[in-house]
Design a protein around this motif. Structure first.
Motif, PDB file in Angstrom:
ATOM      1  N   MET A   1       0.614   0.675  -2.459  1.00 23.65           N
ATOM      2  CA  MET A   1       0.905  -0.652  -2.009  1.00 23.65           C
ATOM      3  C   MET A   1      -0.038  -0.984  -0.853  1.00 23.65           C
ATOM      4  O   MET A   1      -0.184  -0.225   0.094  1.00 23.65           O
ATOM      5  CB  MET A   1       2.366  -0.697  -1.546  1.00 23.65           C
ATOM      6  N   LYS A   2      -0.697  -2.127  -0.975  1.00 24.73           N
ATOM      7  CA  LYS A   2      -1.607  -2.589   0.069  1.00 24.73           C
ATOM      8  C   LYS A   2      -0.895  -3.634   0.906  1.00 24.73           C
ATOM      9  O   LYS A   2      -0.265  -4.536   0.376  1.00 24.73           O
ATOM     10  CB  LYS A   2      -2.875  -3.160  -0.563  1.00 24.73           C
ATOM     11  N   LEU A   3      -1.026  -3.491   2.224  1.00 28.58           N
ATOM     12  CA  LEU A   3      -0.327  -4.367   3.145  1.00 28.58           C
ATOM     13  C   LEU A   3      -1.302  -5.096   4.057  1.00 28.58           C
ATOM     14  O   LEU A   3      -2.438  -4.660   4.250  1.00 28.58           O
ATOM     15  CB  LEU A   3       0.656  -3.554   3.993  1.00 28.58           C
ATOM     16  N   HIS A  21      -0.949   4.630   4.884  1.00 30.99           N
ATOM     17  CA  HIS A  21      -0.932   3.419   4.064  1.00 30.99           C
ATOM     18  C   HIS A  21      -2.133   2.530   4.374  1.00 30.99           C
ATOM     19  O   HIS A  21      -2.617   2.475   5.501  1.00 30.99           O
ATOM     20  CB  HIS A  21       0.371   2.642   4.283  1.00 30.99           C
ATOM     21  N   GLU A  43      -4.586  -8.834  -3.031  1.00 25.09           N
ATOM     22  CA  GLU A  43      -3.319  -8.355  -3.600  1.00 25.09           C
ATOM     23  C   GLU A  43      -2.564  -7.473  -2.604  1.00 25.09           C
ATOM     24  O   GLU A  43      -2.150  -6.360  -2.895  1.00 25.09           O
ATOM     25  CB  GLU A  43      -3.546  -7.640  -4.926  1.00 25.09           C
ATOM     26  N   ARG A  44      -2.401  -8.032  -1.400  1.00 24.56           N
ATOM     27  CA  ARG A  44      -1.685  -7.360  -0.330  1.00 24.56           C
ATOM     28  C   ARG A  44      -0.369  -8.084  -0.070  1.00 24.56           C
ATOM     29  O   ARG A  44      -0.264  -9.284  -0.293  1.00 24.56           O
ATOM     30  CB  ARG A  44      -2.498  -7.356   0.969  1.00 24.56           C
ATOM     31  N   LEU A  45       0.588  -7.357   0.435  1.00 26.40           N
ATOM     32  CA  LEU A  45       1.836  -7.936   0.882  1.00 26.40           C
ATOM     33  C   LEU A  45       1.703  -8.188   2.375  1.00 26.40           C
ATOM     34  O   LEU A  45       1.412  -7.265   3.143  1.00 26.40           O
ATOM     35  CB  LEU A  45       2.998  -6.977   0.590  1.00 26.40           C
ATOM     36  N   LEU A  82      11.305  -1.841   1.189  1.00 24.92           N
ATOM     37  CA  LEU A  82      10.136  -1.458   0.389  1.00 24.92           C
ATOM     38  C   LEU A  82      10.124   0.014  -0.001  1.00 24.92           C
ATOM     39  O   LEU A  82       9.254   0.437  -0.755  1.00 24.92           O
ATOM     40  CB  LEU A  82       8.839  -1.777   1.152  1.00 24.92           C
TER      41      LEU A  82
END
Length: 151
Positions: A1-3, A21, A43-45, A82
């Motif tokens: 997951m990319k943030l 991360h 495509e990051r949150l 998450l």
């Protein structure tokens, strides 16, 4: 997951990086629309406490609004919402710029008792194991065992 973290969550971003991360940050004062555009493009949150970001078209797809105001509560909230793994790949990324670290032989300018070091090829910072790493690892382990759920 990319943030992606906004400027309110710099401390949280550094701890997420410490856990391994991929967490990007924009400079202070970055326009809200730019934050949303970057989150979408990469495509990051986007993690934020700023409710006004949700008013931007398309933001609901990429924004996670945190209710927590302090680090410990934010950690608990992220773990619950998450399922963040705080022991993902500890100490594998630069806490300053997010670049994956590479193992290097001890540079001559570091103390002789340092056997192994890691280097950030982007910002030039060296990292090595010391007492601070043990304390940080202990905190990550505590967070990993923390019950999730919103604060």
């Amino acid at each position: 997951m990319k943030l992606l973290c906004d400027e309110m969550l710099k401390g949280l971003a550094r701890w997420l990086r410490t856990a391994g991360h991929d967490v990007a940050m924009e400079p202070d004062g970055t326009a809200d629309r730019r934050l949303i555009e970057r989150a979408m493009a990469e495509e990051r949150l986007l993690l934020t406490r700023d409710r006004s970001l949700l008013e931007i078209r398309g933001a609901q797809k990429v924004v996670l609004l945190l209710a927590s105001n302090d680090l410990e509560s934010s950690v608990r909230e992220l773990t619950g919402r998450l399922g963040i793994d705080w022991l993902h790949q500890p100490f594998s990324r630069c806490s300053l710029c997010n670049t994956p670290l590479v193992a290097v032989e001890r540079p001559a300018d570091l103390p002789s008792d340092i056997v192994r070091a890691w280097f950030c090829t982007t910002c030039g910072k060296y990292y090595w194991r010391g007492g601070h790493v043990d304390r940080m690892r202990h905190r990550l382990q505590r967070w990993q065992g923390m019950p999730g759920g919103e604060s």
